[in-house]
Design a protein around this motif. Structure first.
Motif, PDB file in Angstrom:
ATOM      1  N   TYR A 252       0.948  -1.183  -0.003  1.00 37.57           N
ATOM      2  CA  TYR A 252       0.115  -0.094   0.077  1.00 37.57           C
ATOM      3  C   TYR A 252       1.231   0.861   0.442  1.00 37.57           C
ATOM      4  CZ  TYR A 252      -4.249  -2.341   0.238  1.00 37.57           C
ATOM      5  OH  TYR A 252      -5.737  -2.917  -0.516  1.00 37.57           O
ATOM      6  N   GLN A 253       2.636   1.295   0.776  1.00 38.84           N
ATOM      7  CA  GLN A 253       2.814   2.054   0.624  1.00 38.84           C
ATOM      8  C   GLN A 253       3.486   2.784  -0.725  1.00 38.84           C
ATOM      9  OE1 GLN A 253       5.302   1.313   4.471  1.00 38.84           O
ATOM     10  NE2 GLN A 253       4.158   2.678   5.648  1.00 38.84           N
ATOM     11  N   THR A 254       3.889   1.672  -1.621  1.00 42.81           N
ATOM     12  CA  THR A 254       4.277   1.797  -2.676  1.00 42.81           C
ATOM     13  C   THR A 254       3.479   2.245  -3.951  1.00 42.81           C
ATOM     14  OG1 THR A 254       5.119  -0.460  -2.922  1.00 42.81           O
ATOM     15  CG2 THR A 254       6.333   0.394  -1.567  1.00 42.81           C
ATOM     16  N   ALA A 255       2.079   1.075  -3.666  1.00 44.33           N
ATOM     17  CA  ALA A 255       1.227   1.173  -4.963  1.00 44.33           C
ATOM     18  C   ALA A 255       0.735   2.829  -5.471  1.00 44.33           C
ATOM     19  CB  ALA A 255      -0.063   0.534  -4.947  1.00 44.33           C
ATOM     20  N   THR A 256       0.841   2.988  -6.115  1.00 46.69           N
ATOM     21  CA  THR A 256      -0.227   4.311  -6.618  1.00 46.69           C
ATOM     22  C   THR A 256      -1.591   3.407  -6.618  1.00 46.69           C
ATOM     23  OG1 THR A 256      -0.138   4.045  -8.450  1.00 46.69           O
ATOM     24  CG2 THR A 256       1.914   5.021  -8.401  1.00 46.69           C
ATOM     25  N   CYS A 257      -2.751   5.137  -5.999  1.00 47.42           N
ATOM     26  CA  CYS A 257      -3.730   5.328  -6.222  1.00 47.42           C
ATOM     27  C   CYS A 257      -4.681   4.247  -7.796  1.00 47.42           C
ATOM     28  CB  CYS A 257      -4.443   6.389  -6.040  1.00 47.42           C
ATOM     29  SG  CYS A 257      -4.098   7.050  -4.486  1.00 47.42           S
ATOM     30  N   ASP A 258      -3.878   4.762  -8.941  1.00 43.85           N
ATOM     31  CA  ASP A 258      -4.276   4.089  -9.813  1.00 43.85           C
ATOM     32  C   ASP A 258      -4.678   2.659  -9.663  1.00 43.85           C
ATOM     33  OD1 ASP A 258      -5.306   6.124 -10.849  1.00 43.85           O
ATOM     34  OD2 ASP A 258      -3.176   7.174 -12.054  1.00 43.85           O
ATOM     35  N   GLN A 259      -3.021   2.256  -9.451  1.00 41.12           N
ATOM     36  CA  GLN A 259      -2.629   0.548  -9.486  1.00 41.12           C
ATOM     37  C   GLN A 259      -3.925   0.495  -8.216  1.00 41.12           C
ATOM     38  OE1 GLN A 259       1.016   1.018  -8.079  1.00 41.12           O
ATOM     39  NE2 GLN A 259       1.998   0.590 -10.070  1.00 41.12           N
ATOM     40  N   LEU A 260      -3.978   0.976  -7.056  1.00 41.50           N
ATOM     41  CA  LEU A 260      -4.595   0.520  -6.401  1.00 41.50           C
ATOM     42  C   LEU A 260      -6.171  -0.029  -6.262  1.00 41.50           C
ATOM     43  CD1 LEU A 260      -3.306   1.624  -2.688  1.00 41.50           C
ATOM     44  CD2 LEU A 260      -2.926  -0.272  -4.254  1.00 41.50           C
ATOM     45  N   LYS A 261      -6.666   1.356  -8.075  1.00 40.17           N
ATOM     46  CA  LYS A 261      -8.356   1.070  -7.858  1.00 40.17           C
ATOM     47  C   LYS A 261      -7.862   0.050  -9.250  1.00 40.17           C
ATOM     48  CE  LYS A 261      -9.030   5.961  -6.671  1.00 40.17           C
ATOM     49  NZ  LYS A 261      -9.055   7.329  -7.390  1.00 40.17           N
ATOM     50  N   GLU A 262      -7.880  -0.158  -9.541  1.00 40.44           N
ATOM     51  CA  GLU A 262      -7.462  -0.484 -11.172  1.00 40.44           C
ATOM     52  C   GLU A 262      -7.124  -3.106 -10.062  1.00 40.44           C
ATOM     53  OE1 GLU A 262      -3.993  -1.375 -13.571  1.00 40.44           O
ATOM     54  OE2 GLU A 262      -4.116   1.238 -13.985  1.00 40.44           O
TER      55      GLU A 262
ATOM     56  N   ALA B 281      -4.437   0.753   9.849  1.00 42.32           N
ATOM     57  CA  ALA B 281      -4.348   2.260  10.063  1.00 42.32           C
ATOM     58  C   ALA B 281      -3.352   2.340   8.605  1.00 42.32           C
ATOM     59  CB  ALA B 281      -3.661   3.259  10.869  1.00 42.32           C
ATOM     60  N   PRO B 282      -2.574   2.088   7.945  1.00 48.22           N
ATOM     61  CA  PRO B 282      -1.742   2.262   6.820  1.00 48.22           C
ATOM     62  C   PRO B 282      -2.709   1.677   5.234  1.00 48.22           C
ATOM     63  CG  PRO B 282      -0.468   0.194   8.468  1.00 48.22           C
ATOM     64  CD  PRO B 282      -1.485   0.479   9.244  1.00 48.22           C
ATOM     65  N   VAL B 283      -3.470   0.575   5.508  1.00 49.32           N
ATOM     66  CA  VAL B 283      -3.778   0.977   4.768  1.00 49.32           C
ATOM     67  C   VAL B 283      -5.429   1.065   4.355  1.00 49.32           C
ATOM     68  CG1 VAL B 283      -4.735  -1.340   3.419  1.00 49.32           C
ATOM     69  CG2 VAL B 283      -3.545  -1.617   4.374  1.00 49.32           C
ATOM     70  N   LEU B 284      -5.937   1.749   5.424  1.00 51.28           N
ATOM     71  CA  LEU B 284      -6.790   2.634   5.445  1.00 51.28           C
ATOM     72  C   LEU B 284      -6.401   3.801   4.648  1.00 51.28           C
ATOM     73  CD1 LEU B 284      -9.287   0.926   8.139  1.00 51.28           C
ATOM     74  CD2 LEU B 284      -9.479   0.810   5.627  1.00 51.28           C
ATOM     75  N   ASN B 285      -6.256   4.426   5.766  1.00 52.94           N
ATOM     76  CA  ASN B 285      -5.045   5.819   5.363  1.00 52.94           C
ATOM     77  C   ASN B 285      -5.022   5.517   4.004  1.00 52.94           C
ATOM     78  OD1 ASN B 285      -5.744   7.100   7.361  1.00 52.94           O
ATOM     79  ND2 ASN B 285      -3.629   5.902   8.363  1.00 52.94           N
ATOM     80  N   LYS B 286      -4.241   4.999   3.464  1.00 47.05           N
ATOM     81  CA  LYS B 286      -3.370   5.180   1.873  1.00 47.05           C
ATOM     82  C   LYS B 286      -5.126   5.046   1.059  1.00 47.05           C
ATOM     83  CE  LYS B 286      -1.121   4.704  -1.837  1.00 47.05           C
ATOM     84  NZ  LYS B 286       0.188   5.302  -1.765  1.00 47.05           N
TER      85      LYS B 286
END
Length: 94
Positions: free
Chosen positions: A38-48, A81-86
């Protein structure tokens, strides 16, 4: 289940391979991998990845965490915390 949850739970599949004494170490390693993802992925990657179906290992990990409340609590406490914040920052959750 969405891909973001699947990623978190999928990494937890590593736990299935370990014995009771190694469970804590495997759980921590799995949680660390999820956090790093989650810290290294971009928002676009996570959405995909959100709509991709879970793999068989991820399904096994989900079942393991459903059946082991202590492991589930430990895993979620570490990644929450880190995952939900991202996810919030990316607009995946509101």
């Amino acid at each position: 289940m969405n891909k973001t949850t699947s990623i978190a739970v999928g990494i937890a599949a590593l736990i299935l391979a370990g014995g009771a004494s190694a469970q804590g170490m495997l759980l921590d390693a799995a949680a660390d991998k999820v956090i790093t993802k989650y810290q290294t992925a971009t928002c676009d990657q996570l959405k995909e990845q959100k709509n991709e179906p879970p793999s068989d290992k991820q399904k096994e990990a989900i079942e393991f965490l459903r059946n082991d409340a202590q492991a589930r609590t430990s895993f979620i406490d570490k990644i929450a915390a880190p995952v939900l914040n991202k996810m919030f920052d990316c607009g995946i959750i509101q």
